[in-house]
Scaffold this active site. Structure first.
Site, mmCIF file in Angstrom:
data_model
loop_
_atom_site.group_PDB
_atom_site.id
_atom_site.type_symbol
_atom_site.label_atom_id
_atom_site.label_comp_id
_atom_site.label_asym_id
_atom_site.label_seq_id
_atom_site.Cartn_x
_atom_site.Cartn_y
_atom_site.Cartn_z
ATOM 1 N N TYR A 129 44.809 42.325 40.106
ATOM 2 C CA TYR A 129 45.992 42.118 41.718
ATOM 3 C C TYR A 129 47.434 42.512 40.119
ATOM 4 O O TYR A 129 46.960 42.911 39.261
ATOM 5 C CB TYR A 129 45.888 40.715 42.000
ATOM 6 C CG TYR A 129 45.489 39.679 40.971
ATOM 7 C CD1 TYR A 129 47.157 39.470 39.873
ATOM 8 C CD2 TYR A 129 44.983 38.920 41.134
ATOM 9 C CE1 TYR A 129 46.436 38.765 39.216
ATOM 10 C CE2 TYR A 129 44.365 37.663 40.002
ATOM 11 C CZ TYR A 129 45.489 37.681 39.344
ATOM 12 O OH TYR A 129 45.030 36.148 38.347
ATOM 13 N N SER B 237 47.043 34.620 31.434
ATOM 14 C CA SER B 237 46.267 35.237 32.016
ATOM 15 C C SER B 237 46.212 35.478 33.249
ATOM 16 O O SER B 237 47.366 35.071 33.983
ATOM 17 C CB SER B 237 44.705 35.073 31.135
ATOM 18 O OG SER B 237 44.526 34.014 32.316
ATOM 19 N N LYS B 238 45.352 36.472 33.804
ATOM 20 C CA LYS B 238 44.997 36.839 35.531
ATOM 21 C C LYS B 238 44.985 35.447 36.202
ATOM 22 O O LYS B 238 45.364 35.298 37.471
ATOM 23 C CB LYS B 238 44.159 37.916 35.038
ATOM 24 C CG LYS B 238 44.144 38.582 34.893
ATOM 25 C CD LYS B 238 43.577 40.338 35.718
ATOM 26 C CE LYS B 238 43.888 41.149 34.804
ATOM 27 N NZ LYS B 238 44.414 42.354 35.672
ATOM 28 N N ARG B 239 44.049 34.844 35.700
ATOM 29 C CA ARG B 239 43.882 33.490 36.026
ATOM 30 C C ARG B 239 45.162 32.358 36.714
ATOM 31 O O ARG B 239 44.978 31.292 37.412
ATOM 32 C CB ARG B 239 42.627 32.916 36.157
ATOM 33 C CG ARG B 239 41.539 33.230 36.327
ATOM 34 C CD ARG B 239 40.677 32.953 35.676
ATOM 35 N NE ARG B 239 40.781 33.596 34.468
ATOM 36 C CZ ARG B 239 40.458 34.256 33.867
ATOM 37 N NH1 ARG B 239 39.813 35.941 34.616
ATOM 38 N NH2 ARG B 239 40.461 34.546 31.956
ATOM 39 N N ASP B 240 45.785 32.449 36.075
ATOM 40 C CA ASP B 240 46.980 31.595 35.191
ATOM 41 C C ASP B 240 47.793 31.051 36.884
ATOM 42 O O ASP B 240 47.970 32.367 37.493
ATOM 43 C CB ASP B 240 48.553 31.885 34.080
ATOM 44 C CG ASP B 240 47.394 30.672 33.025
ATOM 45 O OD1 ASP B 240 46.341 30.156 33.217
ATOM 46 O OD2 ASP B 240 47.394 32.003 32.033
#
Ligand code: GLU
Length: 439
Positions: free
Chosen positions: A16, A213-216
Site C-alpha cells: 500500500y 516498515s510496512k507493518r508498523d
C-alpha cells in the site's frame, strides 16, 4: 533560461502507499510547485511478480486524498509517456543499444553486465552532502548486471533511463537509495546524459528508533481517513517529518508549505514517527476549519455510527470542534446532543451523588428553568443563578450536576451551548430524569 524544475515520484506498486513514500511524494510535489515546475508520477512496475492492481490503486487513492496532483503520469498522460515502466521496454532496449555501441556492457552467465569506469565517483547530494564511492576497488564494486538472462532490465537501469527520458531535474527520494546514486551517475555518464540534482531524505523511524516498515502502526496512508484524520493534517505532519520550518510555528496548509519549503531545510538525521504528534496536528487542523467545513467532515463519521445528524448539525458539530483530536471521536462526543438515550458516565454520577443534595439541585433547576421566557443561553444561565439563590448554594455548584444530567458526562461543550442545542423541553426532561434517579 534555466531548465524548468521537473521532479518525480516513482513508487513500486508492491504494497500500500507507505507514509515514507507519501512524504517523498510530498517533498517532490512541494519542490516542483514552489519553483513553478512540473511533478511527474511514474509507476515502477517492472517486478511483475510483486506488483498488484490494488497497490497501484492505493497509490492513486492516497495521492488524490492528500491533494498531490501530478502534471504527467497515469490518467493525465504527458509527452514522456507511457508512465508505467512495464510499458516502456522499447525505450529501455534503445538505451541498452547505446551501452552496447559504447562497449560498456558484456555478457556474463547469460546476463549483461555494465562495465564501471574504475575511478572514484563523487556525488553532491543536496541533503546528505558529498558521497564518494571508489570504483577502483573492483572487489567491492563488481560490474553490475543491467539486463537479466530473461531479457528484463534491473531497477538501476530503468530508473536512470526514465529520469533522463523524462528530463527530471531533481531526484528527491528516500535515503535508502543514496548509495545507489554513484551507480546511477556511472550509467548516466556512459549514456551521455546530464545527471539531475539529487536530494536523499532521511528515513522515518519508529518511536523506538527502529526503521519504520510496512507493518508498523501508522504506516499505511490508506488507514488515515477511517482513523479520523483530515488530509491537510497528514500532509502537514509528513512535511514536519524530516523538514524543519525554522520557526516556532508548526501548523501549515499545503499552500503555506509550498511557500516555505526548501531542500536546505530538510534534516540530515532520521525522523521519528510520533503518532501522538500526528493526532495533535490533526486537532490543530480541525480547530482551524470553519464550522461548515468541520460539520461536513464530521458528518460521515456520525452517520457511520448510525446517528442521525439532524437539522442543526453544523451547530452540534461546532459544539465539540475544540474537544476532539480525530473525527472518529465526534460521534461519541455529540451522541447526547442527537439522541435522548445516551450513556451515563458512572464516575460522574457518583460524584453528583457524593454532593449529597443532587435531587434538591435538580428540583430547583427544574423549577427555575421551567419559568424561563425566551430560551437562550443567557436566560437559562440567569435561571440557574436564581435556582442557586433559592437553594442557598453557589451557582458554580449547580453546574456539574446540571452538566451530568444533560450530557451524562463530566466534561464537554459549554453548558450554555448544550442548553441552547437541547432546547427547554429536552433539558427539563433530562433534569427531571436525574432528579428521580437521585431521590
Ligand atoms: N521505485 C523506487 C522505489 O520505490 C524508486 C526510487 C527512486 O525514487 O528513484 O524505491
Amino acid at each position: 533560461m534555466a531548465d524548468i524544475v521537473r521532479t518525480r515520484f516513482a513508487p513500486s506498486p508492491t504494497g500500500y502507499l507507505h507514509v515514507g513514500g507519501a512524504r517523498t511524494a510530498l517533498f517532490c510535489w512541494l519542490y516542483a510547485r514552489k519553483h513553478g515546475g512540473q511533478f511527474i508520477l511514474r509507476i515502477e512496475d517492472t517486478d511483475e511478480a510483486r506488483n498488484t492492481e490494488a497497490a497501484r490503486q492505493a497509490i492513486f487513492d492516497g495521492m488524490n486524498w492528500l491533494g498531490l496532483d501530478w502534471d504527467e503520469g497515469p490518467d493525465v498522460g504527458g509527452p514522456c509517456g507511457p508512465y508505467y515502466q512495464s510499458q516502456r521496454n522499447a525505450v529501455y532496449d534503445r538505451y541498452f543499444e547505446k551501452l552496447v555501441a559504447a562497449d560498456r556492457v558484456y555478457e556474463s552467465e547469460g546476463a549483461w553486465r555494465f562495465r564501471f569506469e574504475r575511478k572514484p565517483v563523487t556525488m553532491h547530494d543536496l541533503v546528505c552532502g558529498e558521497v564518494t564511492i571508489d570504483y577502483r576497488d573492483e572487489s567491492n564494486t563488481p560490474d553490475m548486471v543491467v539486463k537479466r538472462s530473461d531479457g528484463s532490465y534491473v531497477f538501476h537501469f530503468v530508473n536512470v533511463v526514465d529520469d533522463l527520458e523524462m528530463r527530471i531535474t531533481h531526484v528527491i527520494r528516500g535515503e535508502d537509495h543514496l548509495m545507489n546514486t554513484p551507480k546511477h551517475l556511472q550509467l548516466i555518464e556512459a549514456l551521455g546524459g546530464v545527471a539531475p540534482a539529487y536530494a536523499h531524505i532521511p528515513l522515518i523511524q519508529n518511536p523506538n528508533g527502529s526503521k519504520m516498515s510496512k507493518r508498523d502502526q501508522g504506516a499505511a496512508v490508506g488507514d488515515y481517513p477511517r482513523q479520523g484524520f483530515v488530509a491537510p493534517a497528514l500532509v502537514n505532519f509528513l512535511a514536519l517529518l524530516g523538514w524543519s520550518p525554522k520557526t516556532e510555528e508548526e501548523i501549515f496548509s499545503l499552500d503555506e508549505l509550498t511557500q516555505r519549503f526548501s531542500l536546505e531545510a530538510v534534516n540530515r538525521s532520521p525522523a521519528r514517527f510520533d503518532a501522538e504528534k500526528c493526532a495533535w496536528v490533526n486537532q490543530q487542523h480541525l480547530l482551524r476549519m470553519s464550522a461548515e467545513d468541520f460539520a461536513a467532515a464530521a458528518r460521515p463519521y456520525v452517520e457511520k455510527e448510525s446517528l442521525d445528524p439532524g437539522p442543526q448539525f453544523v451547530a452540534v458539530a461546532a459544539a465539540v470542534q475544540e474537544k476532539v483530536r480525530l473525527l472518529t471521536e465526534v460521534p461519541e462526543a455529540v451522541r447526547f446532543l442527537l439522541e435522548d438515550a445516551f450513556p451515563m458516565d458512572e464516575a460522574a454520577l457518583e460524584k453528583v451523588k457524593a454532593g449529597g443534595n443532587g435531587a434538591a439541585v435538580m428540583g430547583a433547576l427544574h423549577e427555575a428553568l421551567a419559568q424561563v421566557g425566551e430560551w437562550t443561553a443567557e436566560s437559562a444561565k440567569a435561571a440557574i443563578a436564581t435556582a442557586a439563590g433559592a437553594l442557598g448554594v453557589k451557582a458554580g455548584q449547580m453546574m456539574f450536576p446540571l452538566r451530568v444530567s444533560l450530557s451524562g458526562k463530566a466534561g464537554g461543550p459549554d453548558l450554555g451551548v448544550i442548553l441552547t442545542l437541547l432546547g427547554r423541553d429536552r433539558s427539563l426532561q433530562r433534569i427531571e430524569q436525574l432528579r428521580q434517579r437521585l431521590s
